[in-house]
Design an enzyme around this catalytic site. Structure first.
Site, PDB file in Angstrom:
ATOM      1  N   ALA A 169      12.858 -25.138  35.771  1.00 23.59           N
ATOM      2  CA  ALA A 169      13.026 -26.465  35.190  1.00 23.59           C
ATOM      3  C   ALA A 169      12.090 -27.457  35.884  1.00 23.59           C
ATOM      4  CB  ALA A 169      14.474 -26.916  35.341  1.00 23.59           C
TER       5      ALA A 169
ATOM      6  N   GLN B  53      12.682 -29.942  37.685  1.00 30.27           N
ATOM      7  CA  GLN B  53      13.117 -30.181  39.067  1.00 30.27           C
ATOM      8  C   GLN B  53      13.501 -28.870  39.767  1.00 30.27           C
ATOM      9  OE1 GLN B  53      13.088 -32.766  41.099  1.00 30.27           O
ATOM     10  NE2 GLN B  53      12.064 -34.039  39.565  1.00 30.27           N
ATOM     11  N   SER B  54      12.728 -27.839  39.566  1.00 32.13           N
ATOM     12  CA  SER B  54      13.028 -26.524  40.125  1.00 32.13           C
ATOM     13  C   SER B  54      12.834 -26.474  41.641  1.00 32.13           C
ATOM     14  CB  SER B  54      12.132 -25.475  39.470  1.00 32.13           C
ATOM     15  OG  SER B  54      12.217 -24.242  40.145  1.00 32.13           O
ATOM     16  N   ASN B  55      13.910 -26.157  42.368  1.00 28.60           N
ATOM     17  CA  ASN B  55      13.789 -25.892  43.804  1.00 28.60           C
ATOM     18  C   ASN B  55      12.956 -24.647  44.055  1.00 28.60           C
ATOM     19  OD1 ASN B  55      15.595 -28.038  44.558  1.00 28.60           O
ATOM     20  ND2 ASN B  55      17.307 -26.729  43.979  1.00 28.60           N
TER      21      ASN B  55
ATOM     22  N   ALA C 275      10.460 -23.458  42.221  1.00 30.20           N
ATOM     23  CA  ALA C 275       9.030 -23.739  42.044  1.00 30.20           C
ATOM     24  C   ALA C 275       8.457 -24.407  43.290  1.00 30.20           C
ATOM     25  CB  ALA C 275       8.812 -24.606  40.809  1.00 30.20           C
TER      26      ALA C 275
END
Length: 337
Positions: A79, A81-83, A85
């Site tokens: 997403a 706001q991917s942690n 990524a």
């Protein structure tokens, strides 16, 4: 006896992570509820990789495998706001690799969500955000297409699934199970956020392999119980098989609770906001709005219902991601105009 030493692993994090008592919170809850267990927190928000988080454990094994295959580029997705990524971008920096990200717009958002928090850190870390794709996109297919394009340019990409959740990545939480097994207290329960399933699957497989009796309760952040249980069950079995073991794991032995998802993945709930504020104001620990906040709301709800015994030790696994709070500024500081 299985060993993780035979798997390629690239050092990225600070391990073992701290295991700390939640003394003030336990005391406050004890003033309200009849049966409150001893509460502890496993600080996987302190893994040290670009503000930390649970994906660091998985990435140690995934990056190790990428090196073994001669890769020079990490590709993953998540997403906005991917942690995951963000931690993959940081892992690529340490490993001397390129990082290409595909981000999915899974919900309605504002400027804070689109530009701050994790996505800001992705950019600072030098990751290439190749595209932002609409919800419902086949993200795995999009990553494979990107990988093929990069191969045509002479690059050697390594594709990491969402959340780093495959048997290789789940080895990171087999390693965490080893830390819990060596804890100075008897652990009866581990409670955490369950999404892409690798964290829970690794814990379940690891604790079974170690013959540890702790129950693992995954609080769902995206799927219903049936779908999540099936996903975790299959990945736990596959992870155990990767460790050379065939564990006996009935599907109903996988414990999940989907009552705290609210409107869907990343959609704020009142329970999440209350949980974030409670832990912050009792222990000075920040949760995140998407994963650990909802999981902690689930922990509190299960305490209210009397699921845990007063003599039990319950460990909350903090999966990190507090930088995501900046993307939810309007949720925690609503406009008064």
């Amino acid at each position: 006896m299985f060993t993780l030493a035979c798997y390629p692993r690239y050092p990225l994090g600070h391990f073992p992570t701290p295991l700390e008592p939640l003394t003030q919170l336990t005391g406050r809850l004890g003033d309200t509820y009849r049966s409150v267990p001893s509460l502890w927190i496993k600080r996987d928000n302190c893994t040290g990789l670009a503000t930390g988080g649970n994906k660091t454990r998985k990435l140690e094994f995934l990056v190790g495998e990428a090196f073994q295959q001669g890769a020079d580029t990490l590709i993953t997705q998540g997403a906005i706001q991917s942690n995951h990524a963000r931690q993959t971008a940081a892992a690529a920096v340490l490993a001397g690799m390129h990082c290409s990200l595909l981000l999915e717009s899974r919900q309605k958002s504002d400027e804070d969500y689109e530009r701050s928090g994790n996505v800001l850190l992705d950019e600072i870390l030098g990751a290439q955000i190749v595209d932002r794709l609409p919800t419902g996109t086949d993200m795995q297919a999009a990553m494979e297409e990107l990988a093929e394009r990069l191969r045509g340019e002479g690059r050697r990409p390594f594709v990491i699934p969402v959340g780093g959740s495959n048997p290789t990545g789940a080895l990171g939480y087999v390693a965490c199970a080893e830390e819990l097994d060596a804890a100075p207290i008897p652990i009866d329960w581990v409670v955490h956020a369950t999404g892409s399933a690798g964290t829970q699957a690794g814990l379940v497989a690891g604790l079974r392999l170690l013959r540890h009796d702790a129950k693992v309760l995954g609080v769902c952040v995206s799927r219903n119980e049936d779908l999540q249980r099936s996903l975790v069950h299959q990945l736990a079995q596959d992870t155990a098989a990767k460790c050379g073991a065939d564990i006996h794991l009935p599907q109903d032995a996988v414990l999940v609770d989907d009552r705290w998802v609210g409107g869907g993945y990343g959609v704020p709930t009142d329970g999440m906001v209350e949980a974030v504020r409670l832990l912050a104001t009792t222990e000075g620990i920040l949760l995140d709005p998407v994963y650990s906040g909802k999981a902690f709301a689930g922990l509190l709800g299960n305490i209210t219902e009397g699921r845990f015994k007063s003599e039990e030790n319950v460990v909350f696994l903090h999966t990190g991601g507090s930088v995501g709070l900046f993307a939810y500024r309007s949720t925690f500081a609503p406009s008064t105009t």
